[in-house]
Enzyme design. Structure first.
Site: not given
Ligand code: PLP
Length: 381
Positions: A73-74, A181, A202-203, A324
């Site tokens: 995502g980052t 999300q 994915a995570h 994070c």
């Protein structure tokens, strides 16, 4: 319940689904080919990647050629924001986002500000929603991109992305949404909602870490972040993470609407009982436009970090704010943006569920939460 483990930090990351691990293993073992190679090993890897791409494209209702696999995502958020900014500089240098975005969006925007771009950070209301009239008022002739997340990682508020996309499309401004999300939990339809750029990973959905994607609608002017051999339609060079992509595809394939219903039922039970059975507590986020797996509370006169540690000692994983940022002592920027005082933000706890949680686990967590909130309040006196 000695030795009990209850994982309620699924907004940070989720356990890998057994089906996902099984699908990935051959690609970490005998099916090790490079998807760019012409031989059988290469073709096998290419086929696996394209199969995953097709599954994800179908889920999102977009073209397969619009899915660009990334390292997560980052990277996808950085690519959307910097990639649009640099490719469209001749059109303008103004970007609109909002104050409760994930740090990777906010920090990419700050980085662009240091390089001559102008960024408007919209305020949100007490539930974490942007106001559409604020967005319309912030639009300028030189606005090139609006980036508003679909659902918030801390408080679970779901933004009206269909309406936001309409406002952007009417003005010819690109719209990007970070859907890390919400993906597989909320309706997300690239064609019907007319979304230009969508970030997924994915995570958060029982897939592996280190893999995600940016959906880039055909015809979007965007620069790559990574230059090299021209992988991923020339937009993201680098040998593909075959096992990760296969796992991502499997995770999407096995995500079912009944999982959402299950999580929503448990979330409602958790929220109802915590609000009824614990004194001086409030729910943060939207009362109904919230993710099916998110509960975020402020427990007055309780230090959030101490509560996380006490729950952890009793086998329950929760979080104070986003993972994070949890090494930082500052109160959550999201909770401050919805109007909490710093001490209220520091007294907050996020519990996020997954399809694997059970009613018994939630009931255990509620009982322990009641005890530990009471213990911490007693100590604080
Ligand atoms: C809303 C949101 N955006 C982006 C990210 C970053 O994704 P990744 O961990 O795949 O880099 C996360 C997860 O931490 C997130 O919750």
């Amino acid at each position: 319940m000695l030795g009990v483990k209850v994982y309620l930090d699924n907004a940070a990351t989720t356990p890998l689904a057994p089906e996902v691990l099984e699908a990935m293993l051959p690609y970490l073992n005998e099916k090790f080919g490079n998807a760019s190679s012409l031989h059988e090993w290469g073709r096998e890897a290419r086929e696996a990647i394209e199969n995953a791409r097709a599954i994800i494209a179908q889920k999102l209702n977009c073209e397969v050629s619009e899915i660009i696999f990334t390292s997560g995502g980052t990277e996808a958020n950085n690519m959307a924001i910097k990639g649009i900014a640099f490719a469209n500089r001749d059109k303008g240098n103004h970007i609109i986002t909002q104050k409760t975005e994930h740090p990777c969006v906010l920090n990419a925007c700050k980085w662009l500000e240091q390089r001559g771009f102008e960024v408007t950070y919209l305020n949100v209301d007490e539930h974490g929603m942007i106001r559409l009239e604020d967005l319309e008022a912030a639009m300028r002739k030189d606005t090139i991109l609006v980036s508003i997340m679909h659902a918030n990682n801390e408080i679970g508020t779901v933004q009206p992305i269909k309406e936001i996309a309409r406002i952007c499309n009417e003005r010819g401004v690109y719209f990007h949404t970070d859907a890390c999300q919400s993906f597989t939990k909320e309706a997300l339809d690239v064609k019907r909602f007319e979304l230009d750029l969508v970030t997924i990973n994915a995570h958060k959905i029982h897939g592996p870490k280190g893999v995600g994607a940016l959906v880039v609608r055909e015809g979007t002017r965007i620069d790559p972040l990574l230059h090299g051999g021209g992988h991923e339609f020339g937009l993201r060079s680098g040998t593909e993470n075959v096992a990760g992509i296969v796992g991502f595809g499997k995770a999407v394939e096995i995500a079912k609407p009944e999982h959402v219903l299950h999580m929503r039922k448990l979330r409602d039970l958790l929220i109802k009982r915590v609000l009824n059975e614990i004194e001086r507590v409030k729910l943060n986020g939207h009362p109904n436009k919230r993710l099916c797996n998110n509960a975020n509370f402020t427990f007055y006169d309780v230090d959030g970090e101490s509560l996380v540690l006490r729950l952890d000692a009793r086998g329950i994983a929760t979080s104070t704010s986003s993972a994070c940022a949890s090494h930082k002592p500052e109160p959550s920027h999201v909770l401050l943006a919805i109007g909490l005082k710093p001490e209220e933000a520091r007294s907050s706890l996020r519990l996020t569920l997954s399809r694997y949680n059970t009613k018994e686990e939630i009931e255990y967590a509620i009982e322990v939460l009641k005890e530990e909130v009471a213990n911490l309040r007693r100590i604080a006196k």
